[in-house]
Scaffold this motif. Structure first.
Motif, PDB file in Angstrom:
ATOM      1  N   SER A   1       0.835  -1.186   0.000  1.00  0.00           N
ATOM      2  CA  SER A   1       0.000   0.000   0.000  1.00  0.00           C
ATOM      3  C   SER A   1       0.875   1.243   0.000  1.00  0.00           C
ATOM      4  O   SER A   1       2.076   1.171   0.243  1.00  0.00           O
ATOM      5  N   GLY A   2       0.249   2.375  -0.280  1.00  0.00           N
ATOM      6  CA  GLY A   2       0.981   3.637  -0.294  1.00  0.00           C
ATOM      7  C   GLY A   2       1.163   4.209  -1.682  1.00  0.00           C
ATOM      8  O   GLY A   2       1.550   5.358  -1.825  1.00  0.00           O
TER       9      GLY A   2
ATOM     10  N   LYS B 106       2.348   7.358   8.282  1.00  0.00           N
ATOM     11  CA  LYS B 106       1.085   7.849   8.843  1.00  0.00           C
ATOM     12  C   LYS B 106       0.780   7.182  10.185  1.00  0.00           C
ATOM     13  O   LYS B 106       0.169   7.804  11.074  1.00  0.00           O
ATOM     14  N   ARG B 107       1.184   5.933  10.338  1.00  0.00           N
ATOM     15  CA  ARG B 107       1.042   5.284  11.648  1.00  0.00           C
ATOM     16  C   ARG B 107       1.805   6.069  12.717  1.00  0.00           C
ATOM     17  O   ARG B 107       1.385   6.138  13.876  1.00  0.00           O
TER      18      ARG B 107
ATOM     19  N   GLN C 136     -11.734   5.595   3.959  1.00  0.00           N
ATOM     20  CA  GLN C 136     -10.532   4.885   3.513  1.00  0.00           C
ATOM     21  C   GLN C 136     -10.833   3.417   3.243  1.00  0.00           C
ATOM     22  O   GLN C 136     -10.366   2.842   2.257  1.00  0.00           O
TER      23      GLN C 136
ATOM     24  N   TYR D  41      -3.413  -1.036   8.772  1.00  0.00           N
ATOM     25  CA  TYR D  41      -3.396   0.418   8.604  1.00  0.00           C
ATOM     26  C   TYR D  41      -4.763   1.008   8.949  1.00  0.00           C
ATOM     27  O   TYR D  41      -4.863   2.053   9.615  1.00  0.00           O
TER      28      TYR D  41
ATOM     29  N   LEU E 198      -5.528   7.430  -1.397  1.00  0.00           N
ATOM     30  CA  LEU E 198      -5.168   7.805  -0.037  1.00  0.00           C
ATOM     31  C   LEU E 198      -5.262   9.308   0.204  1.00  0.00           C
ATOM     32  O   LEU E 198      -4.859   9.799   1.264  1.00  0.00           O
TER      33      LEU E 198
ATOM     34  N   GLU F 130       4.453   5.193   2.879  1.00  0.00           N
ATOM     35  CA  GLU F 130       3.360   6.079   3.281  1.00  0.00           C
ATOM     36  C   GLU F 130       2.581   5.614   4.498  1.00  0.00           C
ATOM     37  O   GLU F 130       2.416   6.346   5.478  1.00  0.00           O
ATOM     38  N   THR F 131       2.039   4.391   4.456  1.00  0.00           N
ATOM     39  CA  THR F 131       1.120   4.003   5.526  1.00  0.00           C
ATOM     40  C   THR F 131       1.832   3.849   6.866  1.00  0.00           C
ATOM     41  O   THR F 131       1.221   4.058   7.920  1.00  0.00           O
TER      42      THR F 131
ATOM     43  N   ASP G 228      -5.533  -3.246   3.509  1.00  0.00           N
ATOM     44  CA  ASP G 228      -4.525  -3.176   4.573  1.00  0.00           C
ATOM     45  C   ASP G 228      -5.257  -2.966   5.897  1.00  0.00           C
ATOM     46  O   ASP G 228      -5.466  -1.840   6.349  1.00  0.00           O
TER      47      ASP G 228
END
Length: 486
Positions: free
Chosen positions: A195-196, A224-225, A418, A443, A382, A220-221, A440
Motif C-alpha cells: 500500500s501507499g 502515517k502510523r 478509507q 493500517y 489515499l 506512506e502508511t 490493509d
C-alpha cells in the motif's frame, strides 16, 4: 585476467614485493585533498596527497603525472635530480597507469600555469592488475558503463559531476527538512501488503515466518502510523521497489524521500516543496537557474498552477467531467483520434485511463516547473476529497520537463471512507489491475484510533536529479543501476 598487459603488471607487482616494498600497505596519512592542493600558494611544502595515476608523460630526467579521485585531480612533477636515481627508475620501471601512490612535496606553478606538486618522496599504495580503458569517451557499449560503474566514474567527468551532485543533493534535502523541524525516521522495507502507491510490488519469502512478503512500494502508511503515534513532522529516505516496466524515467529500485506534517493541508506542502527545490538548487548547483532541453529556466520565478481537468481539456479537447464512465470516456478519446495503445479498459478503471491520457497527451509538454492540482479522486486512493467537489482530491504534483518529480496531498484521515476506497481498489485488483492497492487491515486499525489533519509528500531522488541535470535516462542518476545478468 589473461591479457598480456595484466601479465606484465603482475610481474611488476612481484618485482616490487621482491624488493621488500609493501604493495598493499595498511594506510597513508594525507593532509590535503587533491582539489584543495590546486588552491595552495606556490612554495607550500609538506603537502601530502594520494590518488590513482591516470596519466604519465615521460621525459629523460623528469615526468609529469596526473593523479585523481572522484572530487578532482592534481598534476605531479617527478624529477630525477630531486628524488634520486633509484626512486625515479623504480617509478618508471614498475608503476603503471591505474596504480595508487601517496606523495609528499611542495607546490609550484608550471609555465603553462598549472598548479603542480613537486614530489619529494612517494609511497606505493596499490597495484592495478587490469589496464584502464584507453578511449572511454568513445565507448559505444552503454550497458558496460552501468555494469562497471567504477570505470565510468574513473574515466567520465560528466558521470563524476552528476553523481557527486546526487550526494550534495541528498545532504541538502536532509538539512532542509531538519532545519524545518522534521524528524528523520525509518520504516519497514518488508511488508505484508503493498500500500501507499499504485504499483505492482516485488515479492519475497520469509522462511522463518513461512509467509510471502512484499518489498515496499512506498513508506506512506507506516509514516502515517507514526502520526497516529504522536509524531507531528516526519520524513524518511526510503528505498522502494516497484515491479514495473523499464523506461528512461523508471527504476525498479529507487530512493524516495517522503514526509508528513500534522495539521497541514496540501497548500502548506506546496509552499514547502517550492522552498525545498530552491534550497536544493542553491546548495547543489550554486544557482536557481538551470538549462533543460536547451531552455534556460529560472526556478525562482513564480510557478504555474493548473488543474488536471483544464490541462487535459487544453491539450486534447476532452472534458473529463462530462464522462463519469470509463467506456464513454474511451469512446470520446476515439472520436478525438487519440490513440493510447492497447489498453484493457475494464480492468484499468476510469482513474488509470485518465492517467494514461494525461501522461501521453499532456505531461510531455510541461517543461517549466508547474503545479498540477485537483486530480480525479479515483487516481488518489489515499488523498483527501475536496470539500467543494468530492470527485476531486486535494492533491498536487510538481512537473518539470515532462517528469513528475513531487507528488503530495492533503491526506485522507476518515477510516470509513478509507475502507470504502481500499475495497474499491481490491475489487480492481481482483479484476486484473496489478497496480491497484491491496486491503490493509492493520493500517485501517491504526486510522480508527484517530488521525489529525495531515499533509504529505513524496519524490524520488533519481527522478529529481535526472530533471535538474537534464539527463537522458534515470539510469545515469543512480550509482549502480540494475542490469540484466550475463
Amino acid at each position: 585476467m589473461s591479457s598480456e598487459q595484466t601479465s606484465f603488471r603482475i610481474e611488476n607487482l612481484l618485482t616490487l614485493k621482491s624488493q621488500g616494498i609493501q604493495v598493499y600497505p595498511e594506510k597513508f596519512s594525507t593532509n590535503c585533498e587533491l582539489y584543495e592542493a590546486t588552491q595552495l600558494e606556490d612554495g607550500t611544502s609538506g603537502v601530502r596527497v594520494a590518488g590513482r595515476i591516470m596519466s604519465i608523460r615521460y621525459f629523460s630526467k623528469l615526468s609529469f603525472i596526473t593523479i585523481s579521485n572522484i572530487q578532482g585531480c592534481l598534476q605531479l612533477l617527478l624529477k630525477k635530480d630531486e628524488i634520486g636515481d633509484e626512486p625515479f627508475n623504480q617509478f618508471h620501471n614498475l608503476l603503471d597507469i591505474g596504480d595508487f601512490i601517496g606523495v609528499d612535496g611542495r607546490m609550484y606553478t608550471t609555465k603553462t600555469n598549472e598548479k603542480t606538486l613537486r614530489i619529494e618522496s612517494y609511497v606505493f599504495l596499490g597495484k592495478a592488475l587490469r589496464p584502464l580503458p584507453e578511449k572511454w569517451h568513445g565507448l559505444s557499449n552503454v550497458e558496460l558503463r552501468y555494469r562497471q560503474r567504477y570505470l565510468d566514474l574513473m574515466m567520465t567527468r560528466e558521470t563524476q559531476n552528476r553523481l557527486l551532485a546526487r550526494s550534495k543533493m541528498v545532504r541538502a534535502i536532509r538539512r532542509f527538512f531538519e532545519d524545518n523541524e522534521f524528524l528523520e525516521v525509518e520504516t519497514p522495507v518488508l511488508q505484508h501488503s503493498s500500500s501507499g502507491a499504485l504499483a505492482k510490488p516485488l515479492r519475497t519469502y520469509h522462511y522463518s515466518l513461512d509467509t510471502e512478503l512484499n518489498l515496499r512500494i512506498a513508506p506512506e502508511t507506516y509514516l502515517k502510523r507514526l502520526i497516529v503515534g504522536g509524531f507531528t513532522k516526519v520524513f524518511e529516505f526510503a528505498k522502494c521497489f516497484r515491479n514495473e516496466g523499464i523506461s528512461p524515467q523508471h527504476l525498479q529500485e529507487f530512493t524516495m524521500v517522503e514526509g508528513y506534517a500534522a495539521y497541514w493541508n496540501y497548500e502548506d506542502t506546496m509552499k514547502l516543496m517550492r522552498d525545498m527545490v530552491l534550497f536544493v538548487l542553491a546548495q547543489t548547483f550554486n544557482t536557481t537557474t538551470i538549462t533543460i532541453q536547451g531552455q534556460t529556466i529560472d526556478f525562482s520565478i513564480e510557478w504555474d498552477i493548473v488543474t488536471f481537468k483544464d490541462l487535459i481539456l487544453k491539450d486534447t479537447g476532452v472534458d473529463i467531467d462530462l464522462f463519469p464512465d470509463v467506456k464513454n470516456l474511451y469512446q470520446e478519446t476515439l472520436r478525438k483520434n487519440i490513440n493510447l495503445g492497447q489498453l484493457d479498459i475494464e480492468s484499468l478503471g476510469r482513474g488509470n485511463y485518465i492517467d494514461h491520457l494525461y501522461k501521453k497527451m499532456c505531461r510531455p509538454k510541461l517543461v517549466k516547473p508547474t503545479f498540477l492540482i485537483k486530480h480525479p479522486i479515483d487516481l488518489s486512493p489515499l488523498a483527501r476529497a475536496n470539500d467543494l467537489n468530492p470527485a476531486l482530491s486535494d492533491r498536487f504534483q510538481l512537473v518539470v520537463n515532462g517528469a513528475e518529480i513531487i507528488n503530495a496531498y492533503s491526506e485522507l484521515v476518515d477510516p470509513l471512507e478509507q475502507r470504502r476506497r481500499l475495497e474499491a481498489q481490491a475489487h480492481l485488483k481482483s479484476n486484473g489491475d496489478l497496480e491497484a492497492m491491496e486491503m490493509d487491515e492493520d493500517y485501517l486499525t491504526a486510522m480508527e484510533y484517530g488521525m489529525p489533519p495531515i499533509s504529505g509528500w513524496g519524490f524520488g531522488i533519481e527522478r529529481l536529479l535526472m530533471v535538474l541535470t537534464d539527463s537522458d535516462t534515470i539510469k545515469d542518476c543512480v550509482l549502480f543501476p540494475l542490469t540484466k545478468k550475463i
